[in-house]
Scaffold this motif. Structure first.
Motif, PDB file in Angstrom:
ATOM      1  N   ILE A  57       0.870  -1.174   0.000  1.00 29.19           N
ATOM      2  CA  ILE A  57       0.000   0.000   0.000  1.00 29.19           C
ATOM      3  C   ILE A  57       0.909   1.227   0.000  1.00 29.19           C
ATOM      4  O   ILE A  57       1.781   1.358   0.861  1.00 29.19           O
ATOM      5  N   PRO A  58       0.744   2.123  -0.958  1.00 27.31           N
ATOM      6  CA  PRO A  58       1.669   3.260  -1.045  1.00 27.31           C
ATOM      7  C   PRO A  58       1.684   4.084   0.241  1.00 27.31           C
ATOM      8  O   PRO A  58       0.622   4.385   0.805  1.00 27.31           O
ATOM      9  N   PRO A  59       2.864   4.461   0.711  1.00 27.58           N
ATOM     10  CA  PRO A  59       2.920   5.333   1.903  1.00 27.58           C
ATOM     11  C   PRO A  59       2.245   6.677   1.674  1.00 27.58           C
ATOM     12  O   PRO A  59       1.854   7.348   2.633  1.00 27.58           O
ATOM     13  N   GLU A  60       2.068   7.060   0.405  1.00 26.70           N
ATOM     14  CA  GLU A  60       1.370   8.301   0.092  1.00 26.70           C
ATOM     15  C   GLU A  60      -0.074   8.289   0.579  1.00 26.70           C
ATOM     16  O   GLU A  60      -0.713   9.350   0.671  1.00 26.70           O
ATOM     17  N   MET A  89      -1.552  -8.252  -1.476  1.00 20.57           N
ATOM     18  CA  MET A  89      -0.844  -7.092  -0.959  1.00 20.57           C
ATOM     19  C   MET A  89       0.241  -7.519   0.026  1.00 20.57           C
ATOM     20  O   MET A  89       0.130  -8.536   0.720  1.00 20.57           O
ATOM     21  N   THR A  90       1.313  -6.740   0.086  1.00 18.07           N
ATOM     22  CA  THR A  90       2.413  -6.984   1.007  1.00 18.07           C
ATOM     23  C   THR A  90       2.712  -5.696   1.764  1.00 18.07           C
ATOM     24  O   THR A  90       2.071  -4.664   1.555  1.00 18.07           O
ATOM     25  N   GLY A  91       3.705  -5.756   2.628  1.00 19.81           N
ATOM     26  CA  GLY A  91       4.124  -4.565   3.350  1.00 19.81           C
ATOM     27  C   GLY A  91       3.227  -4.266   4.536  1.00 19.81           C
ATOM     28  O   GLY A  91       2.727  -5.178   5.207  1.00 19.81           O
ATOM     29  N   ASN A 146      -5.689  -9.496   4.423  1.00 19.83           N
ATOM     30  CA  ASN A 146      -5.629  -8.140   4.951  1.00 19.83           C
ATOM     31  C   ASN A 146      -5.286  -8.130   6.436  1.00 19.83           C
ATOM     32  O   ASN A 146      -4.557  -7.265   6.911  1.00 19.83           O
ATOM     33  N   ARG A 147      -5.831  -9.087   7.169  1.00 22.13           N
ATOM     34  CA  ARG A 147      -5.559  -9.120   8.607  1.00 22.13           C
ATOM     35  C   ARG A 147      -4.080  -9.384   8.886  1.00 22.13           C
ATOM     36  O   ARG A 147      -3.589  -9.072   9.961  1.00 22.13           O
ATOM     37  N   ALA A 148      -3.374  -9.978   7.912  1.00 22.62           N
ATOM     38  CA  ALA A 148      -1.969 -10.288   8.117  1.00 22.62           C
ATOM     39  C   ALA A 148      -1.071  -9.067   7.942  1.00 22.62           C
ATOM     40  O   ALA A 148       0.104  -9.098   8.317  1.00 22.62           O
ATOM     41  N   LEU A 149      -1.603  -7.980   7.369  1.00 27.85           N
ATOM     42  CA  LEU A 149      -0.785  -6.798   7.144  1.00 27.85           C
ATOM     43  C   LEU A 149      -0.669  -5.979   8.426  1.00 27.85           C
ATOM     44  O   LEU A 149      -1.680  -5.576   9.000  1.00 27.85           O
ATOM     45  N   PRO A 150       0.541  -5.708   8.880  1.00 24.70           N
ATOM     46  CA  PRO A 150       0.694  -4.889  10.095  1.00 24.70           C
ATOM     47  C   PRO A 150       0.544  -3.412   9.788  1.00 24.70           C
ATOM     48  O   PRO A 150       0.570  -2.984   8.635  1.00 24.70           O
TER      49      PRO A 150
END
Length: 529
Positions: free
Chosen positions: A481-484, A501-503, A520-524
């Motif tokens: 997901i872009p930091p922007e 998605m990663t990151g 999605n739940r795995a994304l911190p």
């Protein structure tokens, strides 16, 4: 644990109603062993559906739900999308006396009967056009007939297959019980004042009386020839002398008055007509090509006539004064006429929820004044024309749920500087998300769900400072997901499930993420901005 009678309340604790939405009352099965009810699934997704369960709360089963899955875990492909999308508007749940079906009503003008296991369903359309009122649809004790009552409108019964309709009471707009009237009455001096001085209005009156029997069908809608035409329901007469215009019929506004005949071609003879609204009736047949003769028509609304079929006449392209064309929620077939591109004054074009096929005409890009374009819920095919990027005044573009639109998202859509809502979901779009969409500074809703989009989310979307909803689930997106996205301070909903998605999730938007799936739940949450 709190209880009401024998029913524990705790077992529906994970099925909260939406705010300000009151679910309909539940219904017991005839043997008293199970109960059917409408509620939301889960505390996060709040997907509505109809469920059954044992009286003690065990063995809860989904009969039909917004997630398109039946009680056996199978995809429900044949349930009408327009009903699935209104599962948060279910008004009544009634188990049949023989236990074989559950009757559902919503804010749509028809009923749905579903088997308790969710494997079978069928539709019933009331013989009169009025949405069933909550609590006022009932089975007969033997289950052979269904009664539908709408206060101050009608009471009708029909058999459980929709046959043998019997109207016990009908309260639609109609004047005294008199014949429909003779066109000769128009020149007798009562209906039209000073007929010699108003020949155009006499002609309009004659057209209306000749058309009435066809338009009304079996409904007892009448225009009384013993009263002035200015008092006729739904007939708008220009009476102002400030414009220097002769007396003529300028508008015909008969929405939701119980018409279930057909649209008379003779309406095309109302030469001064500026507004024609026949929405929300039970009209049958096709749209007559003669309506294309109404050179002064500015507003044409034939929406929500679910038996209106056939194609859209290309002759409507001759209505060069038209500003609003609303044909949604009918059963129109054929193609979107390329002649629609000639309607250069058009500000709103809504052809959604029909059965239109074929490509989107690139000629629609010529409609420079268009602010709303809705072609969703059809069966359109082919690519999205890049010419739509020429619609500089467009604020809303909906091409969703056609399922067969292919190709990429045209980068030219990034030129739509006035756009606030873009919905291209539930198609077969491929390729990457164009970074040009980041130029849509006024965008509040971007819906691209359920396509085959690939690649990373462009960081340019972080420039959409007014964005409130971003729906990207069920694609093939990869990367982080872009930091922007930390700039999206107005974002309230972010759907990403069904991708790769990663990151991490930027801190500013983590609260908006719909954690519907494990990926999605795995994304911190990102540790730093």
């Amino acid at each position: 644990m709190s209880e009401i009678g024998r029913i524990p309340l705790a077992w529906i604790g994970d099925l909260p109603p939406r705010p300000r939405e009151i679910p309909p009352r539940p219904s017991w099965s005839p043997d008293g062993q199970r109960i059917a009810f409408a509620a939301a699934r889960g505390t996060v997704g709040s997907e509505w559906g109809v469920f059954t369960a044992n009286a003690d709360g065990t063995d809860r089963r989904l009969v039909i739900g917004a997630g398109e899955i039946d009680a056996g875990g199978r995809q429900i492909e044949s349930i009408d999308l327009s009903f699935r999308n209104r599962l948060d508007r279910i008004r009544q749940v009634e188990w049949s006396p023989d236990g074989s079906e559950i009757l559902l009503t919503s804010d749509l003008p028809y009923l749905l009967l579903v088997s308790p296991d969710g494997t079978k369903h069928r539709w019933l359309t009331p013989p009169l056009d009025e949405r069933p009122v909550p609590g006022l649809v009932a089975w007969s004790p033997d289950g052979s007939r269904i009664a539908i009552h709408s206060p101050e409108r009608f009471l009708v019964t029909m058999d459980r297959d929709g046959g043998d309709p019997r109207i016990l009471y009908e309260g639609y707009l109609h004047l005294p019980d008199k014949a429909h009237g003779d066109p000769a009455d128009c020149s007798a001096g009562v209906v039209v004042p000073r007929p010699d001085a108003n020949p155009g209005l006499v002609q309009d009156c004659e057209v209306l009386l000749r058309s009435l029997a066809v338009l009304a069908g079996n409904a007892r809608f009448r225009w009384d020839p013993s009263l002035p035409i200015t008092s006729w329901a739904g007939v708008v007469i220009e009476t102002s002398t400030s414009k220097g215009l002769p007396l003529r019929v300028r508008g015909l506004r008969l929405e939701k008055v119980g018409l279930f005949g057909s649209i008379p071609p003779s309406l095309g003879d109302l030469g001064a007509l500026e507004s024609l609204n026949l929405a929300g009736n039970r009209l049958t047949g096709e749209i007559p090509a003669e309506l294309g003769q109404l050179a002064k028509l500015q507003d044409l609304n034939l929406s929500e006539n679910p038996r209106l079929a056939g194609g859209i006449p290309p002759e409507l392209g001759g209505l060069t004064s038209l500003r609003i064309l609303n044909l949604r929620t009918n059963r129109l077939t054929g193609v979107v006429p390329p002649e629609s591109g000639q309607l250069t004054e058009l500000t709103r074009l809504d052809l959604s929820s029909n059965e239109l096929r074929g490509p989107i005409p690139p000629q629609l890009g010529q409609l420079a004044n268009l602010t709303e374009l809705d072609l969703g819920f059809n069966q359109l095919t082919g690519a999205i024309p890049p010419e739509l990027g020429q619609l500089a005044n467009l604020t809303r573009l909906d091409l969703s749920h056609n399922f067969e639109l292919t190709g990429g998202i045209p980068p030219e859509l990034g030129q739509l500087a006035s756009l606030t809502e873009l919905n291209l979901s539930s198609n077969q779009l491929t390729g990457t998300i164009p970074p040009e969409l980041g130029q849509l500074a006024n965008l509040t809703k971007l819906k691209l769900a359920s396509n085959q989009l690939t690649g990373a989310i462009p960081p340019e979307l972080g420039q959409l400072g007014k964005l409130q909803e971003l729906s990207l689930p069920s694609n093939r997106l990869t990367g982080a997901i872009p930091p922007e996205f930390n700039r999206l301070t107005d974002l309230t909903w972010l759907g990403l499930w069904g991708n790769r998605m990663t990151g991490c999730i930027p801190r500013t938007v983590w609260h908006a993420v719909d954690y519907r799936s494990e990926d999605n739940r795995a994304l911190p949450v990102c540790e730093r901005e």
